[in-house]
Design an enzyme around this catalytic site. Sequence first.
Site, mmCIF file in Angstrom:
data_model
loop_
_atom_site.group_PDB
_atom_site.id
_atom_site.type_symbol
_atom_site.label_atom_id
_atom_site.label_comp_id
_atom_site.label_asym_id
_atom_site.label_seq_id
_atom_site.Cartn_x
_atom_site.Cartn_y
_atom_site.Cartn_z
ATOM 1 N N CYS A 1 -26.102 -12.091 -20.852
ATOM 2 C CA CYS A 1 -25.823 -13.418 -20.301
ATOM 3 C C CYS A 1 -26.641 -13.723 -19.056
ATOM 4 O O CYS A 1 -26.527 -14.802 -18.492
ATOM 5 C CB CYS A 1 -24.328 -13.569 -20.003
ATOM 6 S SG CYS A 1 -23.812 -12.694 -18.510
ATOM 7 N N CYS B 1 -27.569 -9.130 -16.359
ATOM 8 C CA CYS B 1 -26.964 -8.746 -17.629
ATOM 9 C C CYS B 1 -27.942 -9.079 -18.761
ATOM 10 O O CYS B 1 -28.510 -10.175 -18.811
ATOM 11 C CB CYS B 1 -25.651 -9.508 -17.829
ATOM 12 S SG CYS B 1 -24.964 -9.347 -19.494
ATOM 13 N N GLY C 1 0.790 -1.223 0.000
ATOM 14 C CA GLY C 1 0.000 0.000 0.000
ATOM 15 C C GLY C 1 0.820 1.270 0.000
ATOM 16 O O GLY C 1 0.282 2.363 -0.175
ATOM 17 N N CYS D 1 -18.687 -12.297 -19.672
ATOM 18 C CA CYS D 1 -19.999 -12.345 -20.322
ATOM 19 C C CYS D 1 -19.976 -13.372 -21.458
ATOM 20 O O CYS D 1 -20.854 -14.230 -21.578
ATOM 21 C CB CYS D 1 -20.340 -10.964 -20.857
ATOM 22 S SG CYS D 1 -22.079 -10.738 -21.272
ATOM 23 N N CYS E 1 -22.785 -6.945 -18.824
ATOM 24 C CA CYS E 1 -21.562 -7.131 -18.063
ATOM 25 C C CYS E 1 -20.488 -6.192 -18.570
ATOM 26 O O CYS E 1 -20.281 -6.064 -19.777
ATOM 27 C CB CYS E 1 -21.038 -8.560 -18.232
ATOM 28 S SG CYS E 1 -22.031 -9.815 -17.445
#
Lengths: 272, 236, 292
Positions: free
Chosen positions: C243, C240, C31, C271, C265
């Site tokens: 899909c 979606c 980080g 997808c 998606c």
Amino acid sequence: MLDRVSVSHDDKVAATDQPLLIADGLSKRYGRIDACRGVSFELYPGEVLAIVGESGSGKSTLLQMLSAQLAPSAGRVSYRMRDGVLRDLAALGEAERRLLLRTDWGFVHQDPAQGLRMAVSAGANVGERLMAIGWNHYGRIRDTASDWLQRVEIDTSRIDDAPRTYSGGMRQRLQIARNLVTGPRLVFMDEPTGGLDVSVQARLLDLVRSLVTELGLAAIVVTHDLAVARLLSHRILVMKSGRVIETGLTDQVLDDPREPYTQLLVSSILPA
Amino acid sequence: MTMATTPALVVDNAQKSFVMHLQGGVTLPVVRGVSFTVQAGECVVLSGPSGAGKSSILKMIFGNYRCDAGAIRITQSGAALDIATAQPREILAARRDTIGYVSQFLRAVPRVAAIDVVAEPLVVQGESREEAREKAGVLLRRLNIPERLWGLPPATFSGGEQQRVNIARGFLAHRPILLLDEPTASLDANNRKVVVELIAETKARGTAIIAIVHDDEVRAQIADRIVDVTSFAAAA
Amino acid sequence: MIEASYNFAYLDEQTKRMIRRAILKAIAIPGYQVPFASREMPMPYGWGTGGVQVTASILGPDDTLKVIDQGSDDTTNAISIRKFFAKTAGVATTTSTPAASVIQTRHRIPETTLHEGQVLVYQVPIPEPLRFLEPRETETRRMHALAEYGLMHVKLYEDIAKFGHIATSYAYPVKVAGRYVMDPSPTPKFDNPKMNDCAALQLFGAGREKRIYAIPPYTQVVSLDFEDHPFTRYRQNAPCALCGAEDSYLDEIVTDDRGGRMFVCSDTDYCEGRRAQGHTGTESAPMEAADA
């Protein structure tokens, strides 16, 4: 949540017979200029000390040294931490010093823009110091901020407004709330009424005065305005050319000034 | 007067002069050789023509003026304290606990209500605000300050009203020494009478009072002893 | 094949070594923003120069590279970067998340769970999470050094005060390994939980700002929040349209000028994979032969 600083701290150690802060031979040189020369004093808990003098007298340099923002060329500042131990500020690590600055100390700047986040709401300005010590509950932070806005006489309906929409007096009061929210024991003030209208000044002074008494705060107030010193302080240091030339009870020094310069300052007050 | 106990106040050879640096350093002698004692429960009135330094003496006792020499001894928290050489903190503590002072003029703080101005000395001594206010109210009523004024800052009051607020403030907290500088100057006969009563009650409680009063009648009513200040007057 | 005139993966070896040192340091201090000497790349700042430099430095000849932009393998930026490395490093490229060993991304984390050995390289525009409230770099560095992160909550406080909830929906700040607060780059906060305890190594490169930071595999990543306003993921409340996925992050597609729209998606590979398995949505067209 950090528990290092609880807001309602019961100061067993801060018995008023032990100094809270000790300045010992503080000097600051800038090249060949002595901005501050051999300043020594003791500040006790609950005591308000005014540092007066004209611009260039060294009072701001002194304040910066006292509040650990400027390293003295000689001398030292000791502060009694909440655990009762007297510590040399120069020996504190940066983390400790900064923690001190945002918990046990407050610093009220003349220009509120320096002491506030102008683009952030009043609530967050007050809440920041709480969040910085680990408060993590939005509702409680907001309630506390709201409480403090009331105490400094700001309408709580303005809690979500940024201080840039506030008047000068409101900004200064907000700055005070932001500083006091963590229950500091010592507050530094640099010309707290400097840029304000006279009527606004009176209100602010009265507010500061009652908060200081109510909370038993110690304060060091730098001002060139002797009326401010008279209203707020118990004791006074008169500075000239980097030196403390006269010191004593505020009313004593103002009613019975001894030094030529102090007499000049006192005689220069316009009658109210 | 029985002299068995330690006096509440001993002024011993106190001296005061002003050096006026703005007037070429000229020295203005005010008083010298000021010596007197005041017992608990005694009222001493300082007399002498105006300019003799009566008010200055009160201010020296209160620690408002510094002494050039001599001593001003009181008893603070059971220990002897010399105001002339005391530290600022000690003087502040003495003002809180031991010495009350009714000055000639009320130094009003903007925005503070009259009732709180009066109650403050008790609050500072640790009494609750409610209780202090209640006692302040009793005294204000006695001094004929109408209740509608209590919530207002005294800065807007008449001279007489301000003086009565000042008196109430001075008398509220019971302290062993009370300094009164012309407490009845701007009062009508009725209120003068109240002040005389207050002084008598305060004396009866054992307070040592040092007063400056020009009104002969009042002086006769309150004074146990008169100290003539003329003898202390430094040559002007 | 590598074009003869380029060093492998475009950057010279000294530069790559320098960047790898920065990456190693970044991995060692999860980080923490490590400064590095960002190079000029043959593309403008803001197009992923930081990510490209990181990718160039870690790429080996055996790697398989996938590049996504907003979840899609098919946008100009994704295609350009993919082609760039195909040309300068000669590595294999793919659109398949599981098949890739290195995935460079802008603004998304793939829906398919990453596995050990994979590296996810983020393109980062502004690495400093505190900058919004504290513009002084000297001050923000000090704040990181001393872990003074109250300011981060000020930002969240402001959100709740203004909108009633934490409205920050992307670049949502996280605390890495209990120490440094980090800007996860402008990924939607929907993706934040995927960073936590992730099997893959996550590297972040900011080219313009010359910073690299990292999350080693299996590192704790916590999204900042308040006790009474806990972190929540956000996705459009719809399946979606292609899909039928109920668990993926969706893009809104405007389909006409009369307010018609559909949600699909954002992760095109995910997808397509679902459609290949026979999942359908409301707008599904018969599956065409998808080119790999």
